[in-house]
Design an enzyme around this catalytic site. Sequence first.
Site, PDB file in Angstrom:
ATOM      1  N   ASP A   1      49.680  29.950  46.896  1.00  0.00           N
ATOM      2  CA  ASP A   1      49.124  28.933  47.793  1.00  0.00           C
ATOM      3  C   ASP A   1      48.762  27.614  47.093  1.00  0.00           C
ATOM      4  O   ASP A   1      48.594  26.598  47.749  1.00  0.00           O
ATOM      5  CB  ASP A   1      47.881  29.478  48.514  1.00  0.00           C
ATOM      6  N   HIS A   2      48.654  27.636  45.773  1.00  0.00           N
ATOM      7  CA  HIS A   2      48.211  26.428  45.058  1.00  0.00           C
ATOM      8  C   HIS A   2      49.382  25.550  44.599  1.00  0.00           C
ATOM      9  O   HIS A   2      49.417  24.363  44.860  1.00  0.00           O
ATOM     10  CB  HIS A   2      47.396  26.816  43.820  1.00  0.00           C
TER      11      HIS A   2
ATOM     12  N   ASP B   1      39.720  33.244  41.675  1.00  0.00           N
ATOM     13  CA  ASP B   1      39.500  31.960  42.328  1.00  0.00           C
ATOM     14  C   ASP B   1      38.032  31.907  42.718  1.00  0.00           C
ATOM     15  O   ASP B   1      37.488  32.883  43.241  1.00  0.00           O
ATOM     16  CB  ASP B   1      40.390  31.814  43.565  1.00  0.00           C
TER      17      ASP B   1
ATOM     18  N   ARG C   1      34.949  20.487  47.512  1.00  0.00           N
ATOM     19  CA  ARG C   1      34.664  19.829  46.218  1.00  0.00           C
ATOM     20  C   ARG C   1      35.075  18.366  46.267  1.00  0.00           C
ATOM     21  O   ARG C   1      36.152  18.040  46.759  1.00  0.00           O
ATOM     22  CB  ARG C   1      35.428  20.517  45.080  1.00  0.00           C
TER      23      ARG C   1
ATOM     24  N   SER D   1      35.456  25.689  39.326  1.00  0.00           N
ATOM     25  CA  SER D   1      36.507  26.685  39.517  1.00  0.00           C
ATOM     26  C   SER D   1      36.387  27.871  38.567  1.00  0.00           C
ATOM     27  O   SER D   1      35.607  27.866  37.620  1.00  0.00           O
ATOM     28  CB  SER D   1      37.864  26.030  39.299  1.00  0.00           C
TER      29      SER D   1
ATOM     30  N   ARG E   1      39.048  28.743  36.850  1.00  0.00           N
ATOM     31  CA  ARG E   1      40.235  28.647  35.998  1.00  0.00           C
ATOM     32  C   ARG E   1      39.906  28.937  34.540  1.00  0.00           C
ATOM     33  O   ARG E   1      39.142  28.215  33.893  1.00  0.00           O
ATOM     34  CB  ARG E   1      40.928  27.284  36.174  1.00  0.00           C
TER      35      ARG E   1
HETATM   36  C1  MIC Z   1      39.746  25.084  42.878  1.00  0.00           C
HETATM   37  O1  MIC Z   1      39.393  24.992  44.044  1.00  0.00           O
HETATM   38  O2  MIC Z   1      39.290  24.392  41.949  1.00  0.00           O
HETATM   39  C2  MIC Z   1      40.816  26.123  42.528  1.00  0.00           C
HETATM   40  C3  MIC Z   1      42.040  25.374  42.162  1.00  0.00           C
HETATM   41  O3  MIC Z   1      41.088  26.920  43.646  1.00  0.00           O
HETATM   42  C4  MIC Z   1      40.281  26.987  41.372  1.00  0.00           C
HETATM   43  C5  MIC Z   1      41.278  27.918  40.801  1.00  0.00           C
HETATM   44  C6  MIC Z   1      42.251  27.278  39.857  1.00  0.00           C
HETATM   45  O4  MIC Z   1      41.901  26.360  39.131  1.00  0.00           O
HETATM   46  O5  MIC Z   1      43.398  27.733  39.848  1.00  0.00           O
HETATM   47  C7  MIC Z   1      39.027  27.786  41.723  1.00  0.00           C
HETATM   48  O6  MIC Z   1      38.307  27.417  42.619  1.00  0.00           O
HETATM   49  O7  MIC Z   1      38.738  28.779  41.053  1.00  0.00           O
HETATM   50 FE1  SF4 Z   2      42.626  26.033  47.356  1.00  0.00          FE
HETATM   51 FE2  SF4 Z   2      40.522  25.986  45.724  1.00  0.00          FE
HETATM   52 FE3  SF4 Z   2      40.878  24.080  47.547  1.00  0.00          FE
HETATM   53 FE4  SF4 Z   2      40.231  26.487  48.339  1.00  0.00          FE
HETATM   54  S1  SF4 Z   2      38.989  25.124  47.085  1.00  0.00           S
HETATM   55  S2  SF4 Z   2      41.797  25.198  49.238  1.00  0.00           S
HETATM   56  S3  SF4 Z   2      41.305  27.763  46.871  1.00  0.00           S
HETATM   57  S4  SF4 Z   2      42.181  24.507  45.781  1.00  0.00           S
END
Ligand code: MIC
Ligand code: SF4
Length: 645
Positions: A64-65, A119, A380, A535, A537
Amino acid sequence: MAMNLAQKIISEHLVSGTPETGKAIAIRIDQTLTQDATGTMAYLQFEAIGVDRIAVPLAVSYVDHNMLQSDFRNADDHKYLRTAAARYGAYFSAPGNGICHQVHLERFAAPGATLIGSDSHTPTAGGMGSIAIGVGGLDIATTMAGSPLEITMPKVVGVHLTGELTRPWVTAMDVILELLRRLTVKGGVGRIMEYYGDGVATLTLTQRATITNMGAELGATTSVFPSDEQTRTYLKAQDRESAWRPMAADNGATYDESVEINLSALPPMIAKPHGPDNVVQIKQVEGAKVDQVCVGSCTNSSYPVMKGVAKILQGRNVAPTVSMTVTPGSKQVFQMIAKEGDMATMIGAGARILESACGPCIGMGQAPPSGGVSIRSFNRNFKGRSGTADANVYLCNPFAATAMAIAGEIKDPRELGIEVEATEQPEAYAINDAGIIPPPADYQNVEVIKGPNIQPVPSHGELPDRIEGQVLLKVEDNITTDHIMPAGAQVLPLRSNIPAISEFVFRNVDPSFAERAKKMGGGIIIGGENYGQGSSREHAALAPMYLGVTAVIAKSFARIHHTNLVNFGILPLVFASGEAYDEVDPANKLELDGLRHRVEAAQDIEITNVTKGCRFRTQLCVTDRQRDILLAGGLLPFTKGQVTS
Ligand code: MIC
Ligand code: SF4
């Protein structure tokens, strides 16, 4: 003893320890989820552990990313994830099915279950009554290989909900924005947010999921709602009523802390740039021209949200100076709003419909213009995350955002003279799981296919007894993992290639960081409060490790990042006093001696500032198991050692 809901679910899954606040416990995990941006590493790590089959009852691998596919790299990752899921025993949710948290809620989440996901918004499933925790990919890998999850038992905060969300233009998003306003982005650290009270029954399942989703922004370990008739109604509409079980806190249960929110009294709120806790009422920031409005993300992309947005847009137009995007959260939602004509309404009003994915939320396209104002229903708004360094991103509920798309400026939606109606939950969702591929029976014959961008996971040796290194960077409070390891269209395709992605560490904070780290043969980072928020990550630990970072010394750490540092053998040290932070400067040379013994004996770690000729004390706040992980050089060598011994 009367237990609250979090204690009940944790006790049902307890493998070791006593669930008392601050004590290390291990819990059995029923479900895991991964997404493609963290999943490739998680599966590479799972393979490196050397176990033949996934040991948890349900594992789902979502895509999905990384959906832009501007070259072979994203698509190669998807193929690797599909073949690895088939080989090792996970369900694979193909690109197009939707955002992992939305799809998981629809098709897999269950009341009373434990879920971990690579995630940070995994707690979305807390809206279903699961204990759902965001962790790094390596924790998923070891759990899939058969280990329980070790956590420090959090405090449980009772969030007492009274009243009802009956005010026009106020949605579930305003509940969590209000909590962020009161508690801030570190107010939930070391805590589970548990919702209770008369207000709970008035919230539908998707409204609850918006609240638990964005509990991640409080820094909370997770958030959880009881499972009741609302939960049952949703599961029935998903043709999964058999997964329902009623769950609530015992009568007389107590909480470590409590907060009260009257749903009837909330106004529409907005988080100003550049933090989700920078919350005020919309009417306090009226006036600025809006360049972009984005509705969607795992926080606000459910069917009722989409229907509400379409109703507001019906017979109106998006202001010509605004670019409005709408992202339905899943294939189900997409298909239903297409069939029911809502998508036609949105398109007619001038909205741009995006595929069901993370998209603009993680900077995968739709970056706002220079210095632009973007209003998003996302979770965010960290500086630069949108892909435009000087953009001003605001977060608010999806209906208020839509109203601003029409108005072309930041405006209290209650003043626009537009009626907004509530949308009923559907009796039945459009269920079509054709794109959710179950693991095959003849898995031994599946070939796991790795494209050329997929590189092995780096690892390093045992913790040395002595570390010396330069302060490579000193940063302030609330540094996010987006600062440490940016995402977006240029960097995300490198998630399976640590040598390549490491070039981007701290790129938007200090463009010369990676080069300096390599030149100096590594070093140490100094951080403020809540270092590594945001996140899950693990690349924000793994890539610095690859560059030779051996320790991060901060005033405090965010939970997932703290664990990720330990998992990759980087010492997360906490200043014993605030003054010590002030005294250490960039480029100072630091020395840490007698390390192995001090780590083993759980002693404070004295650091010599060779440049200034002084010493200061730090603490290593980790569990006994984490000490062993650090001594082994990280979770991968630690786990491999256990599997082979
Ligand atoms: C995000 O919202 O920052 C992400 C991208 O979903 C991350 C995961 C990632 O960096 O792959 C998260 O929230 O953990
Ligand atoms: Fe995707 Fe992270 Fe954004 Fe949710 S917050 S939509 S999991 S990138």
